[in-house]
Design a protein around this motif. Sequence first.
Motif, PDB file in Angstrom:
ATOM      1  N   LYS A  11       8.574  12.386  28.783  1.00  0.00           N
ATOM      2  CA  LYS A  11       8.437  12.019  30.208  1.00  0.00           C
ATOM      3  C   LYS A  11       7.456  10.842  30.232  1.00  0.00           C
ATOM      4  O   LYS A  11       6.251  11.042  30.064  1.00  0.00           O
ATOM      5  CB  LYS A  11       7.874  13.232  30.956  1.00  0.00           C
ATOM      6  CG  LYS A  11       7.741  13.074  32.432  1.00  0.00           C
ATOM      7  CD  LYS A  11       7.327  14.402  33.070  1.00  0.00           C
ATOM      8  CE  LYS A  11       6.027  14.933  32.504  1.00  0.00           C
ATOM      9  NZ  LYS A  11       5.686  16.272  32.966  1.00  0.00           N
ATOM     10  N   ARG A  57       2.330  14.069  25.683  1.00  0.00           N
ATOM     11  CA  ARG A  57       2.103  14.819  26.922  1.00  0.00           C
ATOM     12  C   ARG A  57       2.553  16.265  26.712  1.00  0.00           C
ATOM     13  O   ARG A  57       1.936  16.988  25.947  1.00  0.00           O
ATOM     14  CB  ARG A  57       2.834  14.140  28.080  1.00  0.00           C
ATOM     15  CG  ARG A  57       2.340  12.727  28.306  1.00  0.00           C
ATOM     16  CD  ARG A  57       3.021  12.065  29.460  1.00  0.00           C
ATOM     17  NE  ARG A  57       2.713  12.723  30.732  1.00  0.00           N
ATOM     18  CZ  ARG A  57       3.198  12.342  31.898  1.00  0.00           C
ATOM     19  NH1 ARG A  57       4.038  11.306  31.962  1.00  0.00           N
ATOM     20  NH2 ARG A  57       2.870  12.973  32.998  1.00  0.00           N
ATOM     21  N   SER A  58       3.666  16.678  27.363  1.00  0.00           N
ATOM     22  CA  SER A  58       4.152  18.050  27.133  1.00  0.00           C
ATOM     23  C   SER A  58       5.062  18.113  25.908  1.00  0.00           C
ATOM     24  O   SER A  58       5.681  19.146  25.636  1.00  0.00           O
ATOM     25  CB  SER A  58       4.903  18.570  28.361  1.00  0.00           C
ATOM     26  OG  SER A  58       3.986  18.807  29.392  1.00  0.00           O
ATOM     27  N   ARG A  77      -3.421  15.166  23.174  1.00  0.00           N
ATOM     28  CA  ARG A  77      -2.603  15.554  24.315  1.00  0.00           C
ATOM     29  C   ARG A  77      -3.206  14.841  25.533  1.00  0.00           C
ATOM     30  O   ARG A  77      -4.348  15.164  25.932  1.00  0.00           O
ATOM     31  CB  ARG A  77      -2.693  17.087  24.470  1.00  0.00           C
ATOM     32  CG  ARG A  77      -1.620  17.697  25.334  1.00  0.00           C
ATOM     33  CD  ARG A  77      -1.881  17.513  26.787  1.00  0.00           C
ATOM     34  NE  ARG A  77      -0.970  18.348  27.560  1.00  0.00           N
ATOM     35  CZ  ARG A  77      -0.134  17.869  28.464  1.00  0.00           C
ATOM     36  NH1 ARG A  77      -0.096  16.579  28.737  1.00  0.00           N
ATOM     37  NH2 ARG A  77       0.635  18.693  29.127  1.00  0.00           N
ATOM     38  N   GLY A  79      -3.699  14.985  28.652  1.00  0.00           N
ATOM     39  CA  GLY A  79      -3.594  15.982  29.708  1.00  0.00           C
ATOM     40  C   GLY A  79      -4.492  17.157  29.372  1.00  0.00           C
ATOM     41  O   GLY A  79      -5.322  17.071  28.453  1.00  0.00           O
ATOM     42  N   ALA A  80      -4.299  18.245  30.098  1.00  0.00           N
ATOM     43  CA  ALA A  80      -5.208  19.386  29.948  1.00  0.00           C
ATOM     44  C   ALA A  80      -4.679  20.452  28.998  1.00  0.00           C
ATOM     45  O   ALA A  80      -5.329  20.831  28.022  1.00  0.00           O
ATOM     46  CB  ALA A  80      -5.460  19.990  31.321  1.00  0.00           C
ATOM     47  N   GLY A  81      -3.470  20.969  29.289  1.00  0.00           N
ATOM     48  CA  GLY A  81      -2.943  22.120  28.541  1.00  0.00           C
ATOM     49  C   GLY A  81      -2.412  21.703  27.188  1.00  0.00           C
ATOM     50  O   GLY A  81      -1.650  20.746  27.080  1.00  0.00           O
ATOM     51  N   ASN A 104      -6.189  14.324  34.708  1.00  0.00           N
ATOM     52  CA  ASN A 104      -5.030  14.300  35.625  1.00  0.00           C
ATOM     53  C   ASN A 104      -5.134  15.381  36.709  1.00  0.00           C
ATOM     54  O   ASN A 104      -4.162  15.655  37.413  1.00  0.00           O
ATOM     55  CB  ASN A 104      -3.716  14.437  34.845  1.00  0.00           C
ATOM     56  CG  ASN A 104      -3.669  15.695  33.991  1.00  0.00           C
ATOM     57  OD1 ASN A 104      -4.433  16.614  34.218  1.00  0.00           O
ATOM     58  ND2 ASN A 104      -2.758  15.739  33.031  1.00  0.00           N
ATOM     59  N   ARG A 226       1.772  26.912  34.395  1.00  0.00           N
ATOM     60  CA  ARG A 226       2.846  27.011  33.403  1.00  0.00           C
ATOM     61  C   ARG A 226       3.825  28.095  33.854  1.00  0.00           C
ATOM     62  O   ARG A 226       3.405  29.157  34.338  1.00  0.00           O
ATOM     63  CB  ARG A 226       2.288  27.395  32.026  1.00  0.00           C
ATOM     64  CG  ARG A 226       1.452  26.327  31.332  1.00  0.00           C
ATOM     65  CD  ARG A 226       2.268  25.133  30.900  1.00  0.00           C
ATOM     66  NE  ARG A 226       1.470  24.125  30.194  1.00  0.00           N
ATOM     67  CZ  ARG A 226       0.868  23.086  30.791  1.00  0.00           C
ATOM     68  NH1 ARG A 226       0.966  22.916  32.102  1.00  0.00           N
ATOM     69  NH2 ARG A 226       0.195  22.208  30.076  1.00  0.00           N
ATOM     70  N   LYS A 273       8.580  18.839  35.816  1.00  0.00           N
ATOM     71  CA  LYS A 273       7.133  18.985  36.006  1.00  0.00           C
ATOM     72  C   LYS A 273       6.522  17.626  36.362  1.00  0.00           C
ATOM     73  O   LYS A 273       6.610  16.676  35.594  1.00  0.00           O
ATOM     74  CB  LYS A 273       6.496  19.528  34.723  1.00  0.00           C
ATOM     75  CG  LYS A 273       5.019  19.815  34.858  1.00  0.00           C
ATOM     76  CD  LYS A 273       4.564  20.936  33.955  1.00  0.00           C
ATOM     77  CE  LYS A 273       4.322  20.526  32.546  1.00  0.00           C
ATOM     78  NZ  LYS A 273       2.974  20.214  32.128  1.00  0.00           N
TER      79      LYS A 273
HETATM   80  C1  3PG Z   1      -1.381  19.140  31.761  1.00  0.00           C
HETATM   81  O1  3PG Z   1      -1.496  20.169  31.098  1.00  0.00           O
HETATM   82  O2  3PG Z   1      -2.162  18.188  31.638  1.00  0.00           O
HETATM   83  C2  3PG Z   1      -0.314  19.058  32.824  1.00  0.00           C
HETATM   84  O3  3PG Z   1       0.507  20.169  32.794  1.00  0.00           O
HETATM   85  C3  3PG Z   1       0.479  17.762  32.795  1.00  0.00           C
HETATM   86  O4  3PG Z   1       1.536  17.756  31.885  1.00  0.00           O
HETATM   87  P1  3PG Z   1       2.426  16.439  31.669  1.00  0.00           P
HETATM   88  O5  3PG Z   1       1.585  15.419  30.984  1.00  0.00           O
HETATM   89  O6  3PG Z   1       3.572  16.887  30.822  1.00  0.00           O
HETATM   90  O7  3PG Z   1       2.887  15.950  33.003  1.00  0.00           O
END
Ligand code: 3PG
Length: 308
Positions: A11, A57-58, A77, A79-81, A104, A226, A273
């Motif tokens: 994405k 990213r994801s 990564r 992002g966070a997760g 983000n 999630r 997402k």
């Molecule tokens: C994250 O964990 O940072 C978000 O879920 C964003 O995920 P993405 O980068 O796939 O949009």
Amino acid sequence: MGKKVLVATEKPFAKVAVNGIADILNKAGYEMILLESYKAKDDLIKAAVHADAIIFRSDIVDEAVLAAGSGLKIVVRAGAGYDNVDLNAATARKVVVMNTPGQNSNAVAELVFALMLYLVRGAFSGKSGSELRGKKIGLQAYGAVGRCVTPIAKGFGMEVFAFDPYVPAEAVKKDGVTPAASLEELYKKCDFVSLHIPKTKETLNSINFALLSQMKKGAVLINTARAEVIDEPSLLKMFAERPDFRYGADVAPVCLPEIAEKYAGRFVFTAKKMGAQTEEANVNAGLAAARQIVAFFEKGDKTFQVNK
Ligand code: 3PG
């Protein structure tokens, strides 16, 4: 020799973010390899072969990707997760894994309100709906996103509650948020419950019927976290047994077709997402990832490493 940094985004980031990442890497004498909108896992595996680092990213960074990228030293990564990275495989291969916490969060927090408004305003159909002012919102977890949700909720005139066993009550109170004594209390008390928990072994399928059935009449559940934290049989049971229940998610459930067929008007799911899909979030997270990679290679900086 200049490092090769693969930016692998199924994405894609906004163009302005890609340009910013390239700029940071080029200034450090590194080369950016861009793999956007790829369709096959094999494309990622092939692209990883010559990379010293990956920004993603994801995208799934598992043993196959790490094995192919035998020169990898760090994967970030943006992002966070980081539930999409095989941390054990990375650690075994001495690859540093980082995320970019908080970068983000505002974008995700704003989407929470878009989903809530869509649901309480009858999907903008023209039917009479209800307002957010004076309502209670309960945040399940009070991390970076929860902290961004709070001032927006207050702007709408909402009362904010939070449950987070990892954040001291004092820190929650400092933001003018009322800590809930238990998760059950949060679900019982609030008109809206918004999930901000990561996907971990503990949270997987943890939002079950026992919890959902505590929600007050007319309550709305919002999930920008999630999909897998929701126990889907429980979600379906809740839709079936509680005609007043509504659900908005940025991470659609596998049982979407059944919900769509039976419960029109009581749900909203984004097509893909998109919580973090803003130019600002892409710039914040993408550039932070690039800077972290340069700091790691040039200074050995391991701040934000998550596989210690
Ligand atoms: C994250 O964990 O940072 C978000 O879920 C964003 O995920 P993405 O980068 O796939 O949009």
